[in-house]
Design a protein around this motif. Structure first.
Motif, PDB file in Angstrom:
ATOM      1  N   VAL A 142       0.841  -1.196   0.000  1.00  0.00           N
ATOM      2  CA  VAL A 142       0.000   0.000   0.000  1.00  0.00           C
ATOM      3  C   VAL A 142       0.880   1.252   0.000  1.00  0.00           C
ATOM      4  O   VAL A 142       1.752   1.396   0.863  1.00  0.00           O
ATOM      5  N   PRO A 143       0.685   2.165  -0.948  1.00  0.00           N
ATOM      6  CA  PRO A 143       1.504   3.387  -0.975  1.00  0.00           C
ATOM      7  C   PRO A 143       1.319   4.212   0.295  1.00  0.00           C
ATOM      8  O   PRO A 143       0.217   4.282   0.855  1.00  0.00           O
ATOM      9  N   PRO A 144       2.388   4.840   0.783  1.00  0.00           N
ATOM     10  CA  PRO A 144       2.277   5.655   1.999  1.00  0.00           C
ATOM     11  C   PRO A 144       1.459   6.918   1.754  1.00  0.00           C
ATOM     12  O   PRO A 144       1.559   7.537   0.698  1.00  0.00           O
ATOM     13  N   VAL A 145       0.649   7.263   2.725  1.00  0.00           N
ATOM     14  CA  VAL A 145      -0.157   8.486   2.685  1.00  0.00           C
ATOM     15  C   VAL A 145       0.023   9.191   4.026  1.00  0.00           C
ATOM     16  O   VAL A 145      -0.267   8.610   5.077  1.00  0.00           O
ATOM     17  N   ALA A 146       0.512  10.412   3.995  1.00  0.00           N
ATOM     18  CA  ALA A 146       0.839  11.129   5.234  1.00  0.00           C
ATOM     19  C   ALA A 146      -0.380  11.863   5.796  1.00  0.00           C
ATOM     20  O   ALA A 146      -0.308  13.050   6.137  1.00  0.00           O
ATOM     21  N   THR A 147      -1.488  11.145   5.916  1.00  0.00           N
ATOM     22  CA  THR A 147      -2.696  11.723   6.490  1.00  0.00           C
ATOM     23  C   THR A 147      -2.794  11.295   7.951  1.00  0.00           C
ATOM     24  O   THR A 147      -2.889  10.089   8.231  1.00  0.00           O
ATOM     25  N   PRO A 148      -2.792  12.232   8.889  1.00  0.00           N
ATOM     26  CA  PRO A 148      -2.877  11.850  10.303  1.00  0.00           C
ATOM     27  C   PRO A 148      -4.206  11.171  10.621  1.00  0.00           C
ATOM     28  O   PRO A 148      -5.247  11.533  10.074  1.00  0.00           O
ATOM     29  N   SER A 149      -4.156  10.176  11.478  1.00  0.00           N
ATOM     30  CA  SER A 149      -5.387   9.541  11.936  1.00  0.00           C
ATOM     31  C   SER A 149      -6.150  10.520  12.835  1.00  0.00           C
ATOM     32  O   SER A 149      -5.551  11.235  13.634  1.00  0.00           O
ATOM     33  N   ARG A 150      -7.466  10.561  12.671  1.00  0.00           N
ATOM     34  CA  ARG A 150      -8.278  11.464  13.466  1.00  0.00           C
ATOM     35  C   ARG A 150      -8.401  10.958  14.899  1.00  0.00           C
ATOM     36  O   ARG A 150      -8.455   9.756  15.158  1.00  0.00           O
ATOM     37  N   GLU A 151      -8.461  11.902  15.837  1.00  0.00           N
ATOM     38  CA  GLU A 151      -8.681  11.533  17.232  1.00  0.00           C
ATOM     39  C   GLU A 151     -10.096  10.994  17.398  1.00  0.00           C
ATOM     40  O   GLU A 151     -11.035  11.454  16.752  1.00  0.00           O
ATOM     41  N   GLN A 152     -10.228  10.008  18.267  1.00  0.00           N
ATOM     42  CA  GLN A 152     -11.549   9.468  18.544  1.00  0.00           C
ATOM     43  C   GLN A 152     -12.361  10.487  19.354  1.00  0.00           C
ATOM     44  O   GLN A 152     -11.847  11.079  20.293  1.00  0.00           O
ATOM     45  N   GLU A 153     -13.591  10.691  18.964  1.00  0.00           N
ATOM     46  CA  GLU A 153     -14.451  11.647  19.673  1.00  0.00           C
ATOM     47  C   GLU A 153     -15.298  10.883  20.683  1.00  0.00           C
ATOM     48  O   GLU A 153     -16.478  10.582  20.468  1.00  0.00           O
ATOM     49  N   VAL A 154     -14.669  10.569  21.795  1.00  0.00           N
ATOM     50  CA  VAL A 154     -15.289   9.735  22.821  1.00  0.00           C
ATOM     51  C   VAL A 154     -15.295  10.497  24.139  1.00  0.00           C
ATOM     52  O   VAL A 154     -14.235  10.922  24.614  1.00  0.00           O
ATOM     53  N   PRO A 155     -16.459  10.711  24.746  1.00  0.00           N
ATOM     54  CA  PRO A 155     -16.528  11.469  26.000  1.00  0.00           C
ATOM     55  C   PRO A 155     -16.042  10.653  27.190  1.00  0.00           C
ATOM     56  O   PRO A 155     -15.968   9.420  27.132  1.00  0.00           O
ATOM     57  N   PHE A 156     -15.751  11.329  28.276  1.00  0.00           N
ATOM     58  CA  PHE A 156     -15.392  10.654  29.527  1.00  0.00           C
ATOM     59  C   PHE A 156     -16.619   9.899  30.043  1.00  0.00           C
ATOM     60  O   PHE A 156     -17.738  10.394  29.914  1.00  0.00           O
ATOM     61  N   PRO A 157     -16.490   8.725  30.611  1.00  0.00           N
ATOM     62  CA  PRO A 157     -15.262   8.030  30.995  1.00  0.00           C
ATOM     63  C   PRO A 157     -14.676   7.136  29.900  1.00  0.00           C
ATOM     64  O   PRO A 157     -13.625   6.543  30.077  1.00  0.00           O
ATOM     65  N   PHE A 158     -15.377   7.047  28.747  1.00  0.00           N
ATOM     66  CA  PHE A 158     -14.900   6.147  27.691  1.00  0.00           C
ATOM     67  C   PHE A 158     -13.608   6.640  27.055  1.00  0.00           C
ATOM     68  O   PHE A 158     -12.887   5.870  26.421  1.00  0.00           O
ATOM     69  N   SER A 159     -13.324   7.926  27.226  1.00  0.00           N
ATOM     70  CA  SER A 159     -12.091   8.477  26.668  1.00  0.00           C
ATOM     71  C   SER A 159     -10.853   7.986  27.418  1.00  0.00           C
ATOM     72  O   SER A 159      -9.733   8.137  26.935  1.00  0.00           O
ATOM     73  N   PHE A 160     -11.059   7.422  28.609  1.00  0.00           N
ATOM     74  CA  PHE A 160      -9.942   6.854  29.364  1.00  0.00           C
ATOM     75  C   PHE A 160      -9.594   5.502  28.762  1.00  0.00           C
ATOM     76  O   PHE A 160     -10.209   4.489  29.069  1.00  0.00           O
ATOM     77  N   ARG A 161      -8.636   5.500  27.854  1.00  0.00           N
ATOM     78  CA  ARG A 161      -8.345   4.320  27.047  1.00  0.00           C
ATOM     79  C   ARG A 161      -7.998   3.096  27.895  1.00  0.00           C
ATOM     80  O   ARG A 161      -8.392   1.973  27.566  1.00  0.00           O
ATOM     81  N   ASP A 162      -7.262   3.303  28.982  1.00  0.00           N
ATOM     82  CA  ASP A 162      -6.880   2.148  29.795  1.00  0.00           C
ATOM     83  C   ASP A 162      -8.070   1.481  30.466  1.00  0.00           C
ATOM     84  O   ASP A 162      -7.982   0.339  30.902  1.00  0.00           O
TER      85      ASP A 162
END
Length: 295
Positions: A142-162
């Motif tokens: 797959v050719p490289p594409v320098a597009t940053p991954s978007r941040e997940q729009e998840v509110p607290f407490p689900f934003s606490f990934r751990d």
């Protein structure tokens, strides 16, 4: 008042201890891969079967293949698929094959962080070492594409990934694929596809309050899917009651055309367009054989 303050302080200390323990709780398993030569062609086929193209290509906005950015709105927030191109900074170009295997089969990032289960790694745990080698070989093309991954729009407490580690401890089940004794090779192939890479149960199984599949209602259908979609039951009983045969089901998965001449719409239309339409007749027949529980 002093007692209330002490109780509040103790609660804060306990909460801090829980957060700290979750942050340092290792969840990654040792990755052991047989040294297999990957087949990029077979890997590309698996990527179609597994929905990688559909979920990681923002076709609606003319996005580059596998550059991510596809939104998945849920009751827990909106998740965005990440960049899976070979770009070193924004994609997976710096990963090793073991990093890839850990992410796909364990749902764990190279840094040891859990991925949200919007990424269907509970199903991908069934992928074999050869599958991993083939997928890895395909992704390297797959050719490289320098597009940053978007941040997940998840509110607290689900934003606490751990905090996902707790979800995993309760709901994530181990599962390399094991053929069912006494069933045909075609039936078992269909089961592997449905319960593994194609992850049909991700949409066609209802979920509980925590967003985990209700395994006792496997393939019994689900409501409140992203974009308001509803997934019908696809148990053998439901399919047979609705007049499906192995031939009509395989044909619908290939073309999107239903027995009455109508077509799949919504998410299922996308599944056919970007995934099942590319599968071989043999695999489509295997899927139908398993779903209808026919030999």
């Amino acid at each position: 008042m002093r007692k209330l303050l002490l109780v509040a302080f103790a609660a804060l200390v306990l909460a801090g201890a829980v957060v700290a323990s979750l942050a340092y709780w290792p969840i990654s398993e040792t990755v052991q891969l047989d040294e297999k030569t990957g087949d990029a062609g077979r890997g590309a086929y698996l990527a179609r079967m597994a929905g990688c193209i559909a979920c990681h290509t923002d076709s609606a906005n003319n996005g580059a293949p596998l550059a991510g950015g596809v939104a998945l709105p849920t009751e827990f927030g909106t998740f965005y698929s990440p960049n899976l191109t070979t770009d070193v900074e924004e994609g997976i170009g710096s990963w090793s094959r073991k990093d890839f295997a850990r992410a796909v089969r364990q749902g764990v990032s190279p840094e040891g962080k859990p991925y949200y289960p919007a990424f269907p790694y509970p199903f991908y745990r069934r992928l074999t070492d050869q599958d991993i080698a083939d997928l890895w070989a395909a992704f390297q093309t797959v050719p490289p594409v320098a597009t940053p991954s978007r941040e997940q729009e998840v509110p607290f407490p689900f934003s606490f990934r751990d905090g996902v580690k707790l979800w995993r401890a309760v709901f994530l089940k181990p599962g390399p694929f094991k053929p069912e004794p006494g069933k045909s090779e075609r039936w078992n192939r269909g089961r592997y596809i449905v319960e593994g890479p194609a992850h049909c149960g991700a949409c066609h199984t209802p979920r509980n309050f925590a967003g985990a599949r209700q395994v006792e209602l496997k393939l019994h259908g689900a409501e409140d899917l992203p974009d308001g979609d509803v997934a019908p039951p696809i148990t053998a009983e439901a399919l047979l009651d609705n007049g499906w045969s192995r031939q009509t089901l395989a044909y619908a998965l290939k073309t999107g055309v239903l027995p009455d001449g109508d077509v799949f719409g919504g998410s299922m239309g996308e599944v056919v367009r970007d995934g099942t339409a590319f599968l071989t007749d043999e695999d489509l027949s295997a899927i139908a054989t398993y779903l209808l529980d026919q030999e």
